[in-house]
Write an enzyme that holds these catalytic residues in place. Sequence first.
Site, PDB file in Angstrom:
ATOM      1  N   GLU A   1      14.370  -3.783   9.524  1.00  0.00           N
ATOM      2  CA  GLU A   1      15.265  -3.156   8.546  1.00  0.00           C
ATOM      3  C   GLU A   1      16.720  -3.298   8.996  1.00  0.00           C
ATOM      4  OE1 GLU A   1      12.605  -1.767   9.900  1.00  0.00           O
ATOM      5  OE2 GLU A   1      11.290  -1.000   8.317  1.00  0.00           O
TER       6      GLU A   1
ATOM      7  N   ASP B   1       0.806  -1.230   0.000  1.00  0.00           N
ATOM      8  CA  ASP B   1       0.000   0.000   0.000  1.00  0.00           C
ATOM      9  C   ASP B   1       0.841   1.283   0.000  1.00  0.00           C
ATOM     10  OD1 ASP B   1       0.916  -0.424   2.561  1.00  0.00           O
ATOM     11  OD2 ASP B   1      -0.983  -0.018   3.561  1.00  0.00           O
TER      12      ASP B   1
END
Length: 294
Positions: free
Chosen positions: A241, A156
């Site tokens: 990450e 998204d």
Amino acid sequence: MDGSSDNKMPFVNIKKQYLAIGMLIFVALFFFNSRPAFQCQITPEVNTYLPTIYGITPTYARLAQKADLTRLSQTLMLVRNFHWIIIEDSETKTKLVENLLKESTLKYTHLNVKTQKSKHSTASGVEQRNVALNWIRDHLRKSEDKKGVVYFMDDDNTYALKVFEEMRKIKKVGVWPVGIVGGMRVEMPLVTNGKVSGYNAVWKPFRPFPIDMAGFAINATLFLDHPEAKFSRKVQSGFQESEILKYVTTKDELEPLADNCTKVYVWHTRTQKPSILNPKKLKNPPLPDDHIEV
Ligand SMILES: *[C@@H]1O[C@H](CO)[C@@H](O)[C@H](O)[C@H]1NC(C)=O
Ligand SMILES: *[C@@H]1O[C@H](CO)[C@@H](O)[C@H](O)[C@H]1NC(C)=O
């Protein structure tokens, strides 16, 4: 002055000459115009090597899934040499995603793996991204062209085409700003003399790499060099990450892109959860629509 019949003949001759000259000009213009056009179209495609971008997108079933995937896939159709790896969080592949991929013009790989739910870790996409990384390793080992760039993409987010142009410049790991994330207008690496010197981040700034998933891409070869590199359920939220980056790079090695991290080419947009009225609670319920894919 001559008679009218003598005047007619030269007039007719002149018209024929004009016609012939006109046709010559037309033919000349045709060649003149078409040649540079042909060259412009063919030369960059044939002569410029573009490393493949492998986009890794985990996805899960929800009401806005098809809308989000439609928007993303139609952006990706504009990216050259792009290979989409889409991994469903499900026991089996769904028709909805399968049809969407088939109807796109994309080069894609459709995978699925169900998230191992645990009360200790709510991180999403861990198993899915790891399955995709293993697929890339297998694929690169078999293929002649081992060059490529790996980019982790949410289904998204909003991606400008420029972000893909930037990541093809990567030698090892490239970084750039991400818009509307971490409680900020823009979360970004700070750059001094063309090197990453720090980060402008307010959410968990103590993370080893305070960068959103959308803010970096990795040379695919590094996943062959580091077969152990993967995401983990054992880290706290926001550290995925840092987890993957720690295997393949250090802060000093990061390559700042997007004009030394001064441009925003990707936004961490979130699709609002739609609210649907319960037909059973309505005085005038709508017709059943279960047979329609939305
Ligand atoms: C990635 O690294 C390899 C090995 O160092 C190198 O040959 C390649 O040009 C780099 N870039 C890409 C996009 O593969
Ligand atoms: C980034 O900054 C370095 C050092 O100031 C400079 O040499 C380089 O040209 C800059 N790159 C871009 C794309 O602006």
